[in-house]
Design a protein around this motif. Sequence first.
Motif: not given
Lengths: 630, 630
Positions: B42-44, B150-151, B153, B213, B313, B316, B318
């Motif tokens: 879940g981290r970016i 990129h988050k 997965r 986040g 966002y 983080t 995003q």
Amino acid sequence: MKKEERNVYIDNIDVGKAKELYFKKIYRNIDWEEVDTVDALGRITYEAVYAKKSSPHYNAAAMDGILVKSKDMVGVTESTPKILEEGKDYKYINTGNPIEPPFDAVIMIEEVINLDDGKIKIIKSAYPWQHIRPIGEDIVATEMIIPSKHKIRPIDLGALVCGGIEKVRVYKKPNIGIVPTGSEIVEDINTVDVGKISDSNSLVFEGLIKEYGGVPKRYRPVKDDYDILKREILKCSEENDIILINAGSSAGTKDFTVKIIKEIGEVVVHGIALKPGKPTILGIINNKPIIGIPGYPVSSYLVFETFVKPIIYKYTGQEEEKEEIEQAIISKRIVSSFKNKELVRVNLGVVKDRLIATPLTGGAGVTMSLVKADGIVTIPRNTEGVEGGETVDVKLLKPISKIKDTLVSIGSHDLIMDVISDMTKLSSGHVGSMGGILAMKRGECHIAPIHLLDIETGEYNISYVKKYFPNEKMAIIKGVKRIQGFIVNKGNPHNIKDFNDLIKDNITFINRQKGSGTRILLDYNLKKLNINPDRIKGYDREMNTHMAVSMAVKTGGADAALGVLSSAKALDLDFVEVTYEEYDFLTSFEYLHDKKIMNFIDVIKSQEFKSKIKELGGYEISNIGEVISL
Amino acid sequence: MKKEERNVYIDNIDVGKAKELYFKKIYRNIDWEEVDTVDALGRITYEAVYAKKSSPHYNAAAMDGILVKSKDMVGVTESTPKILEEGKDYKYINTGNPIEPPFDAVIMIEEVINLDDGKIKIIKSAYPWQHIRPIGEDIVATEMIIPSKHKIRPIDLGALVCGGIEKVRVYKKPNIGIVPTGSEIVEDINTVDVGKISDSNSLVFEGLIKEYGGVPKRYRPVKDDYDILKREILKCSEENDIILINAGSSAGTKDFTVKIIKEIGEVVVHGIALKPGKPTILGIINNKPIIGIPGYPVSSYLVFETFVKPIIYKYTGQEEEKEEIEQAIISKRIVSSFKNKELVRVNLGVVKDRLIATPLTGGAGVTMSLVKADGIVTIPRNTEGVEGGETVDVKLLKPISKIKDTLVSIGSHDLIMDVISDMTKLSSGHVGSMGGILAMKRGECHIAPIHLLDIETGEYNISYVKKYFPNEKMAIIKGVKRIQGFIVNKGNPHNIKDFNDLIKDNITFINRQKGSGTRILLDYNLKKLNINPDRIKGYDREMNTHMAVSMAVKTGGADAALGVLSSAKALDLDFVEVTYEEYDFLTSFEYLHDKKIMNFIDVIKSQEFKSKIKELGGYEISNIGEVISL
């Protein structure tokens, strides 16, 4: 060990039928718990929540201003104003403060004209309950706040609190044990020796379980020993609601899982008509579901999604999201076995208003095919696959808007494509230069990276484009000159310096396939130097990728190969520079005004990109981004 | 306190302009940290991740079977089989085991015919590298695994581990402090006295911050005291990267926030042309963003989404999701102020293939309008609103597929609508019986719950439908007979038993508006009993809802009202049963074959529903679900 001792006989049951058979046996342990509202974010309501209190729970000022009696204000206008006295006729009030009888209306502070001695002038009437929030304006006690099977959102928390809800009854999160098996599996990702594999699947399962609302528990890898594995499975089934056993589900020598489940529980299904994913086991131990998941990463992921996700959703009261399905044109033939439902990972892109699905290469062992996938195409059972150009249904893994924004590149691979795809939305398929030209011809990509040497002229790319697109207006966007060289063992033990060294007696070469840019480069140089290819040992042994020839060198099958620097680096081999080749981007002239292409050119011309390329080494980029119309 | 001491002067800046002004001042503290891959879900990613190792990192068997030398197997067929000896010619091998030279091919176990003495027979040739996963088949060292921003997965975790990545550089999660202000705000949700409001906004912010986040930190509510609030803001700005101050941003007497920010930092913007959300403050303290968010729950949510979400966002890494926008027909006129951009919460439903948006009633204080919203319609500045029937853009808050599956009900409210909506997908708008008939006429709903008494015949609903739909084929789905009665104070102090008691000298009545089902019921009964309405004190005071009249009783403005049991229960009042009325569902005849309507009928006829209704009390349901065609 004999054949009899392996699990060679497994079923081939339809996915839907297997689910039906299995799911009706296992859905009984659905459980709820009560959690504090403040901790309820993301939990799923087990029952509808009805408000216990109204909100507001008292009549409250809706504005900052003064509190008055509406009957005093009847008929007040600019020409017949009213003077009010503080305390007697009015009181100051802030938003949210309670209304105190006999006052029954609020006048906004902006409409108050201050006089002396706490006196004010008002020039407008006020109606009863003006700017007052009555009890229950937001929430009426007994009203439903949220329904059952509802995933609690942040805004719901606010409403629950306002409705006087201190605790919420939610679905209990199932505890899910993950038991990795196989003597080759190691938990530590740092010290992975030859023959050992790090336990990456457990980590993927752990992540998926968290995302789907379960509580994962990873167990240490269990070696291939019947009794140890049995003990561990029993322990795991006592400690969890759902048990996942990873690998040991197929027909390998040491695949004990199915036998153990048979001994201590029930095997409902073993063997699914699904590819990848065939050797799945669906079993029951202690009235709890136990799923034997195949070991290959792609199989394990798809089997998790197919069988484990619906179980978690059922246990947690969640409805499965509707899959986003689009129609796409498949760019390549997919051969499928009649016997199995097949799940094919694809890249997606919109080229000339058509959604194109390009199958990602690689079998069940290729995790990257999942990492890179934009969608999944299902080939049903009882078909022999689909032909290139056919329309297929594809389940999207990304929003269609993102796919529409993506530049589709199909052609030769180079590391710079990775750098570009980090800087702009790029989907990059690797099928070699000629493969790229053909994909462009079929309208399946926006750009095709190519490095094709004309052995008549010594020029790159242009003559090929003219030959293959005689009647179309095309363009070449200049890319990089990249170094090609000899890939040799560490320290270059045979001291290979140029093409003439390849004919030495003690040198075994490994070649690339005909039609590849690198093969053309080799042949061109041999011809120029008048070297007869027959004199090179291994000239006839062809491999399809830079990595494949590098590996042949690494593992002793060959002493030298021609290839790019990056593949030598990847295997920690040495590299002897030979010559530069021109790696350019073919596109259609009409695409030059497409935003995606314009952005692509901006990126490769940017200082940021150029400095990244310099860091990689082995490139010359003097005319990058220049456009040649053809 | 005088007008001068309030913050009456605030700006009215365009949302886009405010963002531009503010965001360019605050984006500097973007930070990264390194986390273990196993903790990276879940981290970016802060930068692209390139593989350090190839996967597999050795040549590995891709199948369970035997390991052979391919050169031994040339020309082997069913008629020219080959006998192999264990140890010398072949070795058993499991999937994942390393290939040991001179062996270079794997034959599947299914193709091995066992003979005696460890000898086996093979009837098929094997090509070099058959069923072997070469080094790098999945991931080639140096290859990009995932790009920057990129988050991560679950599947990415697997690829990262396989690529030898132990730690990942990710965007640091910003610490976000939430300071609730206002002496009326209490933290405890259990003990909320009159004049006190529970701190529900902080809980909503906390949830949103987690979802977007960040790391939220809730502070205790701060009372309206300049110095205390200043101290708390300073403390919060030292402990966090972003500071949110809730309420105290408008022009109330005790709204100190803007003054404090001015004193210890900078106010960039105060006052946005946004409704709700106008009194927002965008400021900077210690080089950190501090946002003053208005106190009303709807304002606070929308201001958070408009200004705080983009900041989180950005911090983080995003990209904001593309909003899902659809065109819808607005069912009611929306009046909007020329000065402000207005965000209107709507219910959505597809009726006769048209997407209908029905504005949810309630101002900035109505949390439930957000809980129930399916979408948000934006009315731009410099317009005076939209007319009913106009096409508007609506931002979807739910997938369109769910909206298409939803039965749209507009009409009279009853608690049973909540019960039904918990059992099937139902969107329920409450505008009274006649409102429902008109909505049905305009094609804005699938069903309209109505309870309209014909005072000529004493019959319910049918004559109204015939009158309003003279040329259309309609149907009535029978609902419940529900009890109407007198809503009186606890213990019924005036001993009200029937309509005759309403004319007593000491009784003040409170009435419903003309056209409402309840008003018709009252007038019908008065006429039947020959009671002159003029004799009832308060007959002329009209209110629009059951709750409103109940509240008038509760707060002492009236002694009795006519209404339904549930509104009496909601305010803990007593209820005297008077008569049953028929609450039915009007629909169009053609809808009777719509899946949604068929499902609705199944639900109301189900035993589960009937037993829930019995629990509620006050209903008679003998002919529920029967259909009368008209």
